[in-house]
Design an enzyme around this catalytic site. Structure first.
Site, mmCIF file in Angstrom:
data_model
loop_
_atom_site.group_PDB
_atom_site.id
_atom_site.type_symbol
_atom_site.label_atom_id
_atom_site.label_comp_id
_atom_site.label_asym_id
_atom_site.label_seq_id
_atom_site.Cartn_x
_atom_site.Cartn_y
_atom_site.Cartn_z
ATOM 1 N N HIS A 1 26.536 28.747 47.251
ATOM 2 C CA HIS A 1 27.069 27.941 46.136
ATOM 3 C C HIS A 1 27.315 26.478 46.455
ATOM 4 O O HIS A 1 28.045 25.809 45.724
ATOM 5 C CB HIS A 1 28.349 28.562 45.548
ATOM 6 C CG HIS A 1 28.204 30.005 45.182
ATOM 7 N ND1 HIS A 1 27.428 30.415 44.130
ATOM 8 C CD2 HIS A 1 28.698 31.129 45.757
ATOM 9 C CE1 HIS A 1 27.462 31.738 44.069
ATOM 10 N NE2 HIS A 1 28.218 32.197 45.041
ATOM 11 N N GLN A 2 26.728 25.968 47.540
ATOM 12 C CA GLN A 2 26.867 24.528 47.792
ATOM 13 C C GLN A 2 25.911 23.770 46.873
ATOM 14 O O GLN A 2 24.706 24.019 46.880
ATOM 15 C CB GLN A 2 26.538 24.190 49.260
ATOM 16 C CG GLN A 2 26.764 22.719 49.587
ATOM 17 C CD GLN A 2 26.503 22.384 51.058
ATOM 18 O OE1 GLN A 2 26.009 23.219 51.819
ATOM 19 N NE2 GLN A 2 26.826 21.167 51.464
ATOM 20 N N HIS B 1 31.805 19.241 52.348
ATOM 21 C CA HIS B 1 33.061 18.943 51.649
ATOM 22 C C HIS B 1 33.952 20.173 51.600
ATOM 23 O O HIS B 1 33.483 21.305 51.581
ATOM 24 C CB HIS B 1 32.801 18.410 50.237
ATOM 25 C CG HIS B 1 31.933 19.312 49.397
ATOM 26 N ND1 HIS B 1 30.569 19.320 49.482
ATOM 27 C CD2 HIS B 1 32.255 20.240 48.464
ATOM 28 C CE1 HIS B 1 30.073 20.205 48.629
ATOM 29 N NE2 HIS B 1 31.083 20.785 48.005
HETATM 30 P P1 AMP Z 1 30.020 22.582 45.684
HETATM 31 O O1 AMP Z 1 29.560 23.638 44.724
HETATM 32 O O2 AMP Z 1 30.950 23.135 46.738
HETATM 33 O O3 AMP Z 1 28.866 21.808 46.270
HETATM 34 O O4 AMP Z 1 30.906 21.592 44.832
HETATM 35 C C1 AMP Z 1 30.564 20.278 44.538
HETATM 36 C C2 AMP Z 1 31.743 19.678 43.806
HETATM 37 O O5 AMP Z 1 31.525 18.277 43.714
HETATM 38 C C3 AMP Z 1 31.944 20.201 42.384
HETATM 39 O O6 AMP Z 1 33.269 20.701 42.254
HETATM 40 C C4 AMP Z 1 31.722 18.970 41.515
HETATM 41 O O7 AMP Z 1 32.558 18.934 40.400
HETATM 42 C C5 AMP Z 1 32.044 17.845 42.491
HETATM 43 N N1 AMP Z 1 31.414 16.566 42.189
HETATM 44 C C6 AMP Z 1 30.106 16.327 41.958
HETATM 45 N N2 AMP Z 1 29.886 15.014 41.722
HETATM 46 C C7 AMP Z 1 31.094 14.402 41.826
HETATM 47 C C8 AMP Z 1 31.550 13.051 41.703
HETATM 48 N N3 AMP Z 1 30.715 12.049 41.422
HETATM 49 N N4 AMP Z 1 32.860 12.800 41.870
HETATM 50 C C9 AMP Z 1 33.724 13.794 42.141
HETATM 51 N N5 AMP Z 1 33.368 15.084 42.298
HETATM 52 C C10 AMP Z 1 32.073 15.392 42.132
#
Ligand code: AMP
Ligand code: ZN
Length: 132
Positions: free
Chosen positions: A90-91, A97
């Site tokens: 799910h990344q 991060h």
């Molecule tokens: P993941 O599924 O662990 O890769 O989560 C990626 C996260 O990044 C998600 O919760 C998104 O809402 C967040 N995200 C994506 N783009 C941005 C952005 N520009 N600013 C803040 N959060 C973001």
């Protein structure tokens, strides 16, 4: 290092705006743009890496300390720390991060937890030992 086409590298570099919640020389913390709950925020190493195992020890240690400090500062008592590695896991954003996700009765992380059927302790031990 800075990776072109990486949105989180662009956030560190201030090419994309973000709401900062924490920063050191090595890491950056900011509010998630699609929060699962109020206070949902993200912590990243400033140097680009894709998965946690590629991230420097210094940045990783600082991220845990940052999460602790921010949870205290925002008085978050119930929360999940989520860290996804790889698209199957799910990344979606391919820059390491950690999520800090406050949890309450209605919002936050929903977890599906389905243990693999018919595993026993012997098989579990065998798996670990075969990696030595
Ligand atoms: P993941 O599924 O662990 O890769 O989560 C990626 C996260 O990044 C998600 O919760 C998104 O809402 C967040 N995200 C994506 N783009 C941005 C952005 N520009 N600013 C803040 N959060 C973001
Ligand atoms: Zn990056």
């Amino acid at each position: 290092m800075y990776e072109q086409d990486c949105i989180f590298c662009k956030i560190v570099n201030e090419e994309i705006p973000s709401i900062k919640i924490y920063e050191t020389e090595n890491i950056y913390g900011f509010m998630d743009i699609f929060p699962l709950n109020d206070g949902h925020c993200l912590f990243i190493p400033k140097h680009h890496s894709v998965t946690m195992d590629e991230t420097s020890d210094v940045a990783l240690s600082e991220i845990l300390i940052a999460i602790k400090k921010v949870a205290k500062k925002l008085n978050i008592k119930n929360y999940n720390i989520l860290q996804n590695n790889g698209s199957i896991a799910h990344q979606q954003v391919m820059h390491t991060h950690f999520h800090l996700i406050p949890k309450d009765d209605t919002h936050g992380l929903q977890i599906g937890w389905e243990p693999k059927p018919s595993v026993n302790q012997e098989e579990i031990a065998k798996l670990i030992n075969s990696k030595d």
